[in-house]
Write a protein that holds these residues in place. Structure first.
Motif, PDB file in Angstrom:
ATOM      1  N   UNK A  22       4.459   7.077  19.516  1.00 37.41           N
ATOM      2  CA  UNK A  22       5.111   6.168  18.992  1.00 37.41           C
ATOM      3  C   UNK A  22       3.763   5.727  18.276  1.00 37.41           C
ATOM      4  N   UNK A  23       2.156   5.827  18.771  1.00 31.88           N
ATOM      5  CA  UNK A  23       1.229   5.441  17.182  1.00 31.88           C
ATOM      6  C   UNK A  23       1.293   6.239  16.918  1.00 31.88           C
ATOM      7  N   UNK A  24       1.043   7.485  17.549  1.00 25.92           N
ATOM      8  CA  UNK A  24       1.015   9.262  16.330  1.00 25.92           C
ATOM      9  C   UNK A  24       1.870   8.817  15.317  1.00 25.92           C
ATOM     10  N   UNK A  25       2.722   8.139  15.406  1.00 26.55           N
ATOM     11  CA  UNK A  25       4.089   8.288  14.393  1.00 26.55           C
ATOM     12  C   UNK A  25       3.847   7.461  13.031  1.00 26.55           C
ATOM     13  N   UNK A  26       3.552   6.130  13.576  1.00 31.75           N
ATOM     14  CA  UNK A  26       3.380   5.439  13.094  1.00 31.75           C
ATOM     15  C   UNK A  26       2.185   5.721  12.337  1.00 31.75           C
ATOM     16  N   UNK A  27       0.698   5.678  12.729  1.00 34.86           N
ATOM     17  CA  UNK A  27      -0.167   6.732  11.721  1.00 34.86           C
ATOM     18  C   UNK A  27       0.299   7.622  10.674  1.00 34.86           C
ATOM     19  N   UNK A  28       0.761   8.471  11.185  1.00 34.66           N
ATOM     20  CA  UNK A  28       1.266   9.962  10.940  1.00 34.66           C
ATOM     21  C   UNK A  28       1.998   9.643   9.152  1.00 34.66           C
ATOM     22  N   UNK A  29       3.195   8.468   9.708  1.00 36.09           N
ATOM     23  CA  UNK A  29       4.447   8.424   8.798  1.00 36.09           C
ATOM     24  C   UNK A  29       3.686   7.458   7.518  1.00 36.09           C
ATOM     25  N   UNK A  30       2.583   6.337   8.199  1.00 37.92           N
ATOM     26  CA  UNK A  30       1.409   5.100   7.359  1.00 37.92           C
ATOM     27  C   UNK A  30       0.971   6.275   6.438  1.00 37.92           C
ATOM     28  N   UNK A  31       0.541   7.067   6.747  1.00 42.98           N
ATOM     29  CA  UNK A  31      -0.225   8.223   5.324  1.00 42.98           C
ATOM     30  C   UNK A  31       0.322   8.983   4.748  1.00 42.98           C
ATOM     31  N   UNK A  32       1.406   9.163   5.572  1.00 45.02           N
ATOM     32  CA  UNK A  32       2.043  10.012   4.174  1.00 45.02           C
ATOM     33  C   UNK A  32       3.021   9.162   3.814  1.00 45.02           C
ATOM     34  N   UNK A  33       3.367   7.881   3.385  1.00 44.25           N
ATOM     35  CA  UNK A  33       3.585   7.319   1.963  1.00 44.25           C
ATOM     36  C   UNK A  33       2.499   6.397   0.916  1.00 44.25           C
ATOM     37  N   UNK A  34       1.674   6.092   2.320  1.00 46.04           N
ATOM     38  CA  UNK A  34       0.164   5.713   1.432  1.00 46.04           C
ATOM     39  C   UNK A  34      -0.163   6.646   0.646  1.00 46.04           C
ATOM     40  N   UNK A  35       0.009   7.777   0.533  1.00 48.33           N
ATOM     41  CA  UNK A  35      -0.470   9.273   0.052  1.00 48.33           C
ATOM     42  C   UNK A  35       0.437   9.211  -1.526  1.00 48.33           C
ATOM     43  N   UNK A  36       1.891   9.381  -0.926  1.00 51.98           N
ATOM     44  CA  UNK A  36       3.313   9.185  -1.811  1.00 51.98           C
ATOM     45  C   UNK A  36       3.066   8.077  -3.203  1.00 51.98           C
ATOM     46  N   UNK A  37       2.417   7.280  -1.899  1.00 56.79           N
ATOM     47  CA  UNK A  37       2.206   5.721  -2.960  1.00 56.79           C
ATOM     48  C   UNK A  37       0.742   5.928  -4.384  1.00 56.79           C
ATOM     49  N   UNK A  38      -0.238   6.397  -4.094  1.00 54.49           N
ATOM     50  CA  UNK A  38      -1.673   6.899  -4.826  1.00 54.49           C
ATOM     51  C   UNK A  38      -0.395   8.656  -5.563  1.00 54.49           C
ATOM     52  N   UNK A  39       0.068   8.907  -5.321  1.00 55.07           N
ATOM     53  CA  UNK A  39       0.540  10.081  -6.396  1.00 55.07           C
ATOM     54  C   UNK A  39       1.106   9.148  -7.293  1.00 55.07           C
ATOM     55  N   UNK A  40       2.416   8.198  -6.800  1.00 53.48           N
ATOM     56  CA  UNK A  40       2.469   7.803  -7.891  1.00 53.48           C
ATOM     57  C   UNK A  40       2.271   6.903  -8.753  1.00 53.48           C
ATOM     58  N   UNK A  41       1.149   6.483  -7.972  1.00 54.29           N
ATOM     59  CA  UNK A  41       0.632   5.209  -8.774  1.00 54.29           C
ATOM     60  C   UNK A  41      -0.327   5.583 -10.773  1.00 54.29           C
ATOM     61  N   UNK A  42      -0.667   7.044  -9.871  1.00 55.66           N
ATOM     62  CA  UNK A  42      -1.604   8.221 -11.269  1.00 55.66           C
ATOM     63  C   UNK A  42      -0.427   8.078 -12.100  1.00 55.66           C
ATOM     64  N   UNK A  43       0.664   8.810 -12.095  1.00 54.88           N
ATOM     65  CA  UNK A  43       1.941   9.202 -12.115  1.00 54.88           C
ATOM     66  C   UNK A  43       2.446   7.934 -13.615  1.00 54.88           C
ATOM     67  N   UNK A  44       2.602   7.160 -12.988  1.00 57.12           N
ATOM     68  CA  UNK A  44       3.236   6.086 -13.621  1.00 57.12           C
ATOM     69  C   UNK A  44       2.678   4.605 -14.342  1.00 57.12           C
ATOM     70  N   UNK A  45       1.046   5.066 -14.087  1.00 53.63           N
ATOM     71  CA  UNK A  45       0.552   3.970 -14.739  1.00 53.63           C
ATOM     72  C   UNK A  45       0.246   2.714 -14.247  1.00 53.63           C
ATOM     73  N   UNK A  46       0.090   1.717 -14.980  1.00 53.75           N
ATOM     74  CA  UNK A  46      -1.089   0.487 -14.610  1.00 53.75           C
ATOM     75  C   UNK A  46       0.787  -0.359 -15.040  1.00 53.75           C
ATOM     76  N   UNK A  47       0.948  -1.156 -13.820  1.00 57.26           N
ATOM     77  CA  UNK A  47       2.063  -1.938 -13.364  1.00 57.26           C
ATOM     78  C   UNK A  47       1.659  -3.599 -13.601  1.00 57.26           C
TER      79      UNK A  47
END
Length: 188
Positions: free
Chosen positions: A163-188
């Protein structure tokens, strides 16, 4: 002397709904890595699972490839390699168990792509683009090394360790996706 450039957004030329959809697919992909969901989908709808794990990332990487063209260090070759590896992973995934060894070899090679890509983004760029570099490295290290670490210390098979491993892994994957998105859509 190399000066870091401040880059907080990129203009990829892709419509925002395409970027947002690719981000949503990356979030769904992260959620599908939850073991019971992943196992069920792999047994019943493996091609759909393969598409979910491939499409969002490939589109976002393509947007970065296009958006970085005008920068001093566009990293074009590394972005293309990341896209091609994602597409190859999809093909290997769809071929099933017979390609398990090739799939493992491809997964082992991922740090050879993502660590240089992330490092160069951090070295040459500040701002959000530099943060994408940092999270690119963190993401690949967490997704590849965390399961190995949990296995070595003997907690991978325990329900709480898993459970810990999955929570950490899924959180990092979503955070990574968020940072990628934030560069492509600019400031909100």
């Amino acid at each position: 002397m190399n000066k870091q450039l401040q880059v907080d957004s990129l203009q990829s030329g892709l419509p925002r709904p395409v970027i947002e959809s690719a981000f949503a697919v990356m979030v769904i992909s992260a959620s599908c890595s939850y073991v019971p969901v992943n196992n069920w989908m792999y047994l019943h709808i493996p091609v759909v699972l393969g598409l979910i794990h491939t499409v969002g990332e490939a589109v976002i990487y393509y947007a970065f490839l296009r958006g970085m063209k005008g920068l001093a260090h566009p990293l074009t070759a590394l972005w293309w390699i990341a896209i091609v590896v994602n597409l190859c992973d999809f093909v290997i995934f769809c071929l099933g168990e017979s390609m398990h060894d090739l799939s493992a070899a491809t997964a082992t090679a991922l740090p050879l792509i993502y660590i240089p890509l992330g490092t160069l983004l951090m070295v040459w760029y500040r701002g959000r683009l530099g943060k994408v570099g940092f999270w690119t490295i963190i993401r690949i290290l967490v997704t590849i090394l965390l399961p190995v670490l949990f296995y070595v210390i003997g907690i991978l098979e325990s329900s709480w360790g898993n459970a810990i491993m999955e929570i950490v892994t899924i959180s990092v994957e979503i955070w990574y996706a968020w940072f990628l998105r934030s560069v492509l859509v600019g400031k909100e």
